[in-house]
Design an enzyme around this catalytic site. Structure first.
Site, PDB file in Angstrom:
ATOM      1  N   PHE B  13       0.842  -1.201   0.000  1.00  0.00           N
ATOM      2  CA  PHE B  13       0.000   0.000   0.000  1.00  0.00           C
ATOM      3  C   PHE B  13       0.875   1.247   0.000  1.00  0.00           C
ATOM      4  O   PHE B  13       0.504   2.279  -0.538  1.00  0.00           O
ATOM      5  CB  PHE B  13      -0.917  -0.003   1.223  1.00  0.00           C
ATOM      6  CG  PHE B  13      -1.930  -1.113   1.194  1.00  0.00           C
ATOM      7  CD1 PHE B  13      -2.964  -1.094   0.277  1.00  0.00           C
ATOM      8  CD2 PHE B  13      -1.830  -2.182   2.067  1.00  0.00           C
ATOM      9  CE1 PHE B  13      -3.891  -2.116   0.236  1.00  0.00           C
ATOM     10  CE2 PHE B  13      -2.749  -3.211   2.031  1.00  0.00           C
ATOM     11  CZ  PHE B  13      -3.796  -3.186   1.113  1.00  0.00           C
ATOM     12  N   CYS B  14       2.027   1.160   0.654  1.00  0.00           N
ATOM     13  CA  CYS B  14       2.934   2.298   0.727  1.00  0.00           C
ATOM     14  C   CYS B  14       4.361   1.763   0.758  1.00  0.00           C
ATOM     15  O   CYS B  14       4.680   1.021   1.683  1.00  0.00           O
ATOM     16  CB  CYS B  14       2.657   3.131   1.967  1.00  0.00           C
ATOM     17  SG  CYS B  14       3.682   4.592   2.123  1.00  0.00           S
ATOM     18  N   PRO B  15       5.179   2.020  -0.217  1.00  0.00           N
ATOM     19  CA  PRO B  15       5.038   3.027  -1.264  1.00  0.00           C
ATOM     20  C   PRO B  15       4.118   2.647  -2.422  1.00  0.00           C
ATOM     21  O   PRO B  15       3.750   3.507  -3.208  1.00  0.00           O
ATOM     22  CB  PRO B  15       6.464   3.215  -1.766  1.00  0.00           C
ATOM     23  CG  PRO B  15       7.123   1.911  -1.515  1.00  0.00           C
ATOM     24  CD  PRO B  15       6.517   1.375  -0.257  1.00  0.00           C
TER      25      PRO B  15
END
Lengths: 377, 76
Positions: B13-15
């Protein structure tokens, strides 16, 4: 069993203390030995650099003596590893000492690389080192108005930093009484203002409300200091009077020199955290190539999972749990409000509206961190 | 000699997959092929959009059991 931890940052320190508590008996009887090899005798609370850059923390608040953070029983040497001899289960340090290991943990972290973009180092301010954060503060104090551009490299440490510094700069200039003379312009590499979709959905209207302009799908290509122009790989450009960079990062040179991973990122199993192809070598924090945030909380949660597993390997010969990709990030939304994002490999975050209470919890955490590092929180 | 590399961005989801690809392309040589694995449905749209804007070459996009496989070639 000889456990060697390379790196005395957040991940290595939390892991060492976690293991020393879990293996207290084994350390006392000599069944286990834990050795930490670090490049520094000081431990820095790196998230504090953001606050140094806007004058709300002083650099000396960010440091503690590393030896004083470690549980008794951990053998600590300020003697960084220069050679990894995985086939011999040995590492060799700068002083020439050779350490045998049964379990090796590599937690050497990452570094900002300003010179990866032509003209960036000469023309931008940043805050990823003490020196650069202090320089940025002085520049901000002397700035009299104009266009401030925030630009973001990939990959970077602390995924919330681009948003946080933008909101904090807004309040900084407003507090200085020159908010109406400053135009903040935010750029971001992908097609929204943050990689987390729900965070982007919250942040974009906040930017609109505060008059902060933004351009997405903007990846730095080069900076021209004479014309004060930043151009992107996508073909656009923007003028600046003051350029603030969240630069691209790389892993540490020693990782790449030893052929452990391209750009200093070590290929790592996403649940067991072992180096790919090496059953007894583990990797923590920024040093992994995992597709998750390079953030202190990532190192923290990985260290907790790995501590439990290595201790279980000593006691029963098997790891007991998988790392689930857990990350928790505070998000400062100015000088007195904050929110947070928590997520893992399967569940995206759902950030709430910023509050003063979360901001003050973050301020408290800036002090409580030392309890985290000691493995108490 | 051109290489083929895989970027496993499943569950990122992140990055996120596009950011992983951008980092991968920066580290790659011209001519290298990069295959991104993503569990994010949005990748099927935003990766091709960025590839087109920057001027790299989109080779294939397929979906198998909820995992998108997007292959690109670095062209410059």
């Amino acid at each position: 069993m000889k456990i060697v931890i390379v790196g005395g940052g957040m991940g290595g320190t939390i892991l060492g203390n976690n293991l020393a508590r879990r293996l207290h008996h084994e350390l006392r009887t000599g069944k286990v030995r834990i050795t930490m090899l670090s490049a520094s005798d000081r431990h820095m609370y790196q998230p504090g650099l953001l606050y140094v850059a806007v004058g709300s923390m002083m650099p000396d608040e960010l440091y503690r003596d590393q030896a004083g953070l470690l549980e008794p029983g951990i053998v600590f040497h300020v003697d960084p590893v220069e050679n990894f001899m995985l086939d011999k289960r040995q590492v060799k340090t700068k002083s020439g000492a050779v350490h045998d290991y049964d379990v090796l943990v590599i937690a050497t972290g990452s570094r900002a690389v300003m010179d990866s973009i032509p003209g960036l180092a000469e023309n931008a301010e940043t805050f990823y080192t003490e020196e650069s954060a202090v320089r940025m503060l002085k520049r901000l104090r002397g700035f009299q108005g104009g266009r401030v551009v925030i630009t973001v490299g990939v990959p970077h440490k602390c995924p919330m930093a681009p948003l946080e510094i933008t909101f904090m700069l807004h309040d900084f200039f407003k507090e200085r009484g020159i908010g109406d003379k400053v135009q903040l312009h935010y750029t971001y590499p992908i097609g929204r203002v943050h990689s987390l979709e729900n965070v982007a959905k919250w942040a974009a209207p906040e930017f609109d409300r505060l008059g902060i302009t933004y351009e997405t799908l903007f990846n730095m290509k080069e900076v021209d200091g004479k014309t004060k122009t930043l151009t992107s790989e996508e073909g656009s450009s923007c003028k600046f009077d003051l350029l603030i960079a969240i630069p691209a990062h790389k892993g540490m040179e020693v990782v790449e020199k030893n052929g452990l991973g391209q750009n200093g990122w070590i290929p790592t199993n996403r649940t067991r955290l072992n180096m790919e192809g090496q059953e007894n070598v583990f990797v923590l924090g920024d040093t992994t190539n995992l597709p998750i945030s390079k953030a202190g909380s990532t190192a923290h949660f990985e260290a907790e999972a790995l501590g439990e597993n290595i201790a279980a390997m000593v006691k029963v010969g098997s790891p007991v749990r998988d790392y689930d990709g857990k990350v928790f990030c505070f998000i400062e939304a100015g000088k007195d409000r904050a929110t947070y994002a928590m997520f893992n490999y399967t569940t995206p975050p759902d950030p709430k509206a910023p509050t003063r209470a979360v901001h003050w919890f973050k301020v408290a955490y800036n002090k409580l961190y030392w309890a985290s590092a000691r493995g108490l929180l | 000699m051109a290489e083929k590399r895989k970027i496993d961005a499943r569950g990122s989801f992140c990055p996120g997959p596009l950011m992983e690809l951008i980092a991968g392309i920066k580290a790659a040589n011209v001519g290298d092929e990069l295959e991104v694995l993503s569990t994010d449905r949005g990748s099927a749209a935003d990766i091709p959009e960025w590839i087109k804007k920057v001027g790299h070459e989109l080779l294939t996009t397929t979906e198998e059991n909820g995992v998108w496989h997007i292959t690109v070639r670095k062209t410059k």
